[in-house]
Scaffold this active site. Structure first.
Site, mmCIF file in Angstrom:
data_model
loop_
_atom_site.group_PDB
_atom_site.id
_atom_site.type_symbol
_atom_site.label_atom_id
_atom_site.label_comp_id
_atom_site.label_asym_id
_atom_site.label_seq_id
_atom_site.Cartn_x
_atom_site.Cartn_y
_atom_site.Cartn_z
ATOM 1 N N LYS A 194 0.857 -1.180 0.000
ATOM 2 C CA LYS A 194 0.000 0.000 0.000
ATOM 3 C C LYS A 194 0.895 1.232 0.000
ATOM 4 O O LYS A 194 1.670 1.453 0.942
ATOM 5 C CB LYS A 194 -0.904 -0.021 1.232
ATOM 6 C CG LYS A 194 -1.820 1.179 1.303
ATOM 7 C CD LYS A 194 -2.823 1.032 2.422
ATOM 8 C CE LYS A 194 -3.696 2.269 2.520
ATOM 9 N NZ LYS A 194 -4.661 2.181 3.615
ATOM 10 N N LYS A 247 -2.091 -1.601 -3.976
ATOM 11 C CA LYS A 247 -2.979 -0.447 -3.953
ATOM 12 C C LYS A 247 -2.176 0.837 -4.022
ATOM 13 O O LYS A 247 -1.188 0.942 -3.296
ATOM 14 C CB LYS A 247 -3.766 -0.502 -2.642
ATOM 15 C CG LYS A 247 -4.678 0.649 -2.378
ATOM 16 C CD LYS A 247 -5.258 0.493 -1.003
ATOM 17 C CE LYS A 247 -6.068 1.745 -0.713
ATOM 18 N NZ LYS A 247 -6.478 1.836 0.651
#
Ligand code: PBG
Length: 324
Positions: A194, A247
């Site tokens: 992330k 992500k």
């Protein structure tokens, strides 16, 4: 001179193109994120995310039924709590909107897979993803709090918990806590890779989760790094992650490909709020063909190697794929 090699032959019409297509997008690839709030009969559109809503539990259940009817296999539940404090204790309160929504959706639509987002930033009064020690987000004392969040979501009926906080060691901590509480079959989808991304902007408005000071760069990853992504993935798999997520999506498809090639576990990608907002804004201006842009973008995520696509476009895309 006559050309013998003509790749265009394989592009002559719809049927031949369909026969040689390498990547197929399916409604079964999708996860739809929902935002739940307290109250009843609430359906407030999120300004920077057109057609996405803050929903009270009753309306979240209705939406979950529609999602199931479209054939989308899963929802991910985010919540706005009724109170915030310095440790984010409403994140593990069984009466909070997320826990109530998980239980209600599980009851109404038992087959729909429910993923709980495990994080504290929506629940802390400072907007950081963990417990503060001065201005520093303390890693190890945060792990105990994340364990409580994961167990509370499992208790409510979540099939999968998805830690998005980026603390070190959280997958092992959560796996232990789930197992100790007999949730051996609750899976962990790790937001393993992330990045500290500006593409989360609209989500932070939607979830009221922007940090009140500083940023998340001490725990989320530097967008310039890819080797580090593989390190994060390796650690999370060794700690017991079942699904690995990358992500955001579109600016990180190289990472999706690298992760896909380095592991043999399912890979998910999160097509985040900023990516969604840009498409919706351009479409609202008539500058792009929304349907084609969305299908092309989602296909690129699949082609890069993701098995699971979490996207605010999922409902529209499901309709378009089914030609409804
Ligand atoms: C919580 C969380 C965020 C997103 C998912 N879980 C925001 C953040 O890390 O700031 C972003 C989702 C999106 O932008 O669509 N930590």
């Amino acid at each position: 001179m006559t050309l013998k090699l003509r790749p265009r032959r394989m592009r002559l019409n719809d049927n031949i193109r369909a026969m040689v297509r390498e990547t197929s997008l399916s409604v079964k690839d999708f996860v739809y994120p929902i935002f739940v709030v307290a109250g009843s009969n609430v359906k407030d559109e999120i300004p920077s995310m057109p057609n996405c809503y803050h929903l009270s539990v009753d309306n979240a259940v209705e939406l979950a039924k529609q999602i199931d009817a479209l054939g989308i296999p899963a929802v991910e539940v985010f919540g706005l709590p009724e109170y915030k404090d310095d440790i984010g204790s409403s994140a593990w309160n069984m009466d909070s909107p997320v826990q109530r929504a998980i239980a209600a959706i599980k009851k109404a639509v038992p087959n729909l897979i429910i993923i709980g987002d495990v994080c504290l930033c929506q629940y802390t009064n400072h907007g950081h993803c963990g417990k503060l020690c001065g201005q520093y987000v303390d890693n190890d004392s945060t792990l105990e709090l994340l364990q409580k969040v994961a167990v509370s979501q499992a208790q409510a009926g979540a099939d999968i918990v998805a830690p998005s906080d980026m603390m070190d060691g959280r997958i092992a901590a959560i796996r232990d806590a789930l197992d100790d509480n007999h949730f051996i079959n609750v899976s962990i989808m790790s937001y393993a890779v992330k990045y500290a991304s500006a593409f989360y902007g609209p989500f932070r408005d939607a979830a009221d989760s922007a940090p009140h000071f500083g940023d998340r760069k001490q725990y989320q990853m530097d967008p310039a790094n890819s080797r580090e992504a593989l390190k994060e993935v390796e650690l999370d798999l060794s700690e017991g992650a079942d699904i690995i997520m990358v992500k955001p999506a579109l600016t990180y498809l190289d990472i999706v490909r690298a992760v896909r090639e380095s592991i043999n576990r399912p890979v998910a990608v999160y097509n985040v709020s900023g990516e969604y907002a840009m498409v919706k804004a351009a479409a609202a201006n008539g500058w792009i063909d929304e349907k084609r842009i969305v299908i092309e973008s989602l296909t690129s995520m699949k082609r890069a190697g993701s098995d699971i696509i979490i996207s605010y476009h999922a409902i529209d895309a499901a309709r378009w794929l089914g030609n409804i």
